[in-house]
Design a protein around this motif. Structure first.
Motif, PDB file in Angstrom:
ATOM      1  N   ALA A 273      -4.151  30.826  21.053  1.00 59.81           N
ATOM      2  CA  ALA A 273      -5.342  30.524  21.646  1.00 59.81           C
ATOM      3  C   ALA A 273      -6.184  29.419  21.237  1.00 59.81           C
ATOM      4  O   ALA A 273      -6.023  29.014  19.983  1.00 59.81           O
ATOM      5  CB  ALA A 273      -6.215  31.835  21.568  1.00 59.81           C
TER       6      ALA A 273
ATOM      7  N   SER B 249     -12.081  35.574  30.430  1.00 54.42           N
ATOM      8  CA  SER B 249     -10.503  36.262  31.179  1.00 54.42           C
ATOM      9  C   SER B 249     -10.499  37.460  30.545  1.00 54.42           C
ATOM     10  O   SER B 249     -10.452  37.598  29.081  1.00 54.42           O
ATOM     11  CB  SER B 249      -9.655  35.039  31.100  1.00 54.42           C
TER      12      SER B 249
ATOM     13  N   LEU C  25      -3.676  30.436  25.526  1.00 52.13           N
ATOM     14  CA  LEU C  25      -4.822  30.883  25.998  1.00 52.13           C
ATOM     15  C   LEU C  25      -6.124  29.939  25.897  1.00 52.13           C
ATOM     16  O   LEU C  25      -6.475  30.015  24.804  1.00 52.13           O
ATOM     17  CB  LEU C  25      -5.169  32.304  25.670  1.00 52.13           C
TER      18      LEU C  25
ATOM     19  N   ASP D 214      -5.042  26.763  36.266  1.00 57.04           N
ATOM     20  CA  ASP D 214      -6.386  26.561  36.063  1.00 57.04           C
ATOM     21  C   ASP D 214      -7.117  26.926  37.457  1.00 57.04           C
ATOM     22  O   ASP D 214      -6.760  26.510  38.389  1.00 57.04           O
ATOM     23  CB  ASP D 214      -6.694  24.932  35.819  1.00 57.04           C
TER      24      ASP D 214
ATOM     25  N   GLY E 294      -6.947  23.389  26.922  1.00 57.83           N
ATOM     26  CA  GLY E 294      -5.805  23.632  27.471  1.00 57.83           C
ATOM     27  C   GLY E 294      -5.143  22.117  27.834  1.00 57.83           C
ATOM     28  O   GLY E 294      -3.804  21.999  27.724  1.00 57.83           O
TER      29      GLY E 294
ATOM     30  N   GLU F 262      -5.970  31.354  39.671  1.00 57.61           N
ATOM     31  CA  GLU F 262      -6.516  31.900  38.318  1.00 57.61           C
ATOM     32  C   GLU F 262      -5.342  33.067  38.048  1.00 57.61           C
ATOM     33  O   GLU F 262      -4.735  33.684  38.851  1.00 57.61           O
ATOM     34  CB  GLU F 262      -7.608  32.765  39.012  1.00 57.61           C
TER      35      GLU F 262
ATOM     36  N   THR G 202      -8.771  30.094  27.820  1.00 56.69           N
ATOM     37  CA  THR G 202      -9.349  30.756  28.982  1.00 56.69           C
ATOM     38  C   THR G 202     -10.808  30.589  28.991  1.00 56.69           C
ATOM     39  O   THR G 202     -11.912  30.756  29.770  1.00 56.69           O
ATOM     40  CB  THR G 202      -9.109  31.973  29.044  1.00 56.69           C
TER      41      THR G 202
ATOM     42  N   ILE H 143      -3.250  28.511  30.148  1.00 58.85           N
ATOM     43  CA  ILE H 143      -3.889  28.972  31.082  1.00 58.85           C
ATOM     44  C   ILE H 143      -5.263  28.514  30.535  1.00 58.85           C
ATOM     45  O   ILE H 143      -5.801  28.883  29.682  1.00 58.85           O
ATOM     46  CB  ILE H 143      -3.836  30.522  30.752  1.00 58.85           C
ATOM     47  N   GLY H 144      -5.916  27.832  31.463  1.00 57.89           N
ATOM     48  CA  GLY H 144      -6.990  27.047  31.381  1.00 57.89           C
ATOM     49  C   GLY H 144      -6.900  25.775  31.174  1.00 57.89           C
ATOM     50  O   GLY H 144      -5.911  25.373  30.236  1.00 57.89           O
TER      51      GLY H 144
ATOM     52  N   LEU I 225      -7.304  38.336  29.830  1.00 51.33           N
ATOM     53  CA  LEU I 225      -5.793  38.144  29.556  1.00 51.33           C
ATOM     54  C   LEU I 225      -5.653  38.518  27.898  1.00 51.33           C
ATOM     55  O   LEU I 225      -4.615  39.152  27.541  1.00 51.33           O
ATOM     56  CB  LEU I 225      -5.298  36.908  29.858  1.00 51.33           C
TER      57      LEU I 225
END
Length: 306
Positions: free
Chosen positions: A269, A235, A109, A35, A17, A81, A111, A11-12, A237
């Motif tokens: 992350a 984000s 993540l 993204d 990412g 998103e 993000t 995610i990103g 998340l």
């Protein structure tokens, strides 16, 4: 709902990412990259200090990395998103703004964070061009010109002492307390001018900066001004998933271990959201670490129980 479940959802789609996705792609795993197209450094016209890419435009760097990833048939790009995520290791569900749901065994993540800028006329529109955060990223080009540091935290005095490496520097207190005698002595030794009068705005042609305008009517010639903005998660998340946070230098960051694993099993992350110090090189390197760690976790999943 997507027809298949992915080994990993990243995610990103910026430096962290895409770097994570590359490791997973080369590991022959099915990976989705979600993204929304809003990288943190989208305001900058050039990225400096990145290996082999010094001076390149961030958007072009990201586009080139995406192009390389499209060569792998096991990578799926989703221009959307991610607004929610839930589940557990092996069975995560990611909800997209479009209403679709994606399922993945692991999550990365990447993000990012959002900079909260001071509310000064003329500042936001110059962010990333002549109002700056990092002199290593954006300092050399202003070498020898009159520079400023906008005090947003007590640590900005130290930043002003550093900025003198690039040019004559003024520390604009703008309502922040006067540094103590010991700090003032250090500032003097570094030839930093301390300006206590509050700022009413920044002035210049277009995104260029020419002067800082003070409340007493003075205009101090300034070609670039540096500041340390407060940051927040871009984000929700990580919080929705229950990841642990800690206080970073500028705001909260996601807690990760040496493999970029969060406190939630199966969630990793990388990038600015998960480290205290920020630049493109660190973000990319963290993405490599996270991507490889996710791949290893998938390889060895369930072996101990067999």
């Amino acid at each position: 709902m997507f027809a298949k479940s992915f080994d990993a959802a990243v995610i990103g789609g910026s430096y962290a990412g895409l770097s994570a996705a590359m490791q997973l792609a080369r590991g022959r795993r099915h990976v989705a990259v979600i993204d929304a197209g809003k990288p943190r450094n989208r305001f900058a016209t050039a990225s400096h200090g990145f290996f082999g890419q010094d001076g390149a435009e961030p958007a072009h760097m990201i586009a080139a990395a995406r192009e390389k990833l499209t060569a792998y048939p096991n990578v799926y790009f989703i221009a959307d998103e991610a607004v929610d995520a839930s589940g557990q290791e092996g069975a995560f569900a990611v909800t997209l703004a479009s209403g679709q749901t994606l399922r993945a065994s692991r999550l990365v993540l990447a993000t990012g964070i959002t900079d909260i800028l001071p509310d000064l006329p003329g500042l936001a529109e110059r962010w990333g061009v002549s109002v700056l955060h990092c002199p290593y990223c954006h300092g050399y080009e202003f070498g020898g010109a009159p520079l400023g540091v906008l005090a947003t935290t007590p640590h900005c005095a130290e930043k002003a002492m550093m900025i003198t490496e690039w040019g004559p520097t003024t520390l604009f207190l703008n309502g922040q307390p006067m540094p103590d005698a010991g700090v003032l002595a250090k500032l003097a030794r570094r030839r930093v001018t301390v300006e206590p009068i509050s700022i009413t705005g920044l002035d210049g042609q277009g995104q260029a900066l020419q002067a800082v305008v003070l409340s007493d009517g003075r205009r101090l010639a300034t070609t670039a001004i540096y500041l340390t903005p407060r940051t927040v998660m871009a984000s929700p998340l990580a919080e929705r998933l229950g990841c642990a946070f800690e206080d970073g230098f500028f705001g909260p960051i996601i807690v990760t271990d040496g493999k970029k694993a969060t406190s939630v099993a199966g969630v990793f992350a990388a990038g600015d959201a998960a480290r205290g110090m920020h630049n493109a090189t660190w973000a990319s390197a963290d993405g490599v670490t996270a991507g490889a760690a996710v791949h290893h976790s998938l390889i060895f999943e369930g072996l101990d129980a067999a």
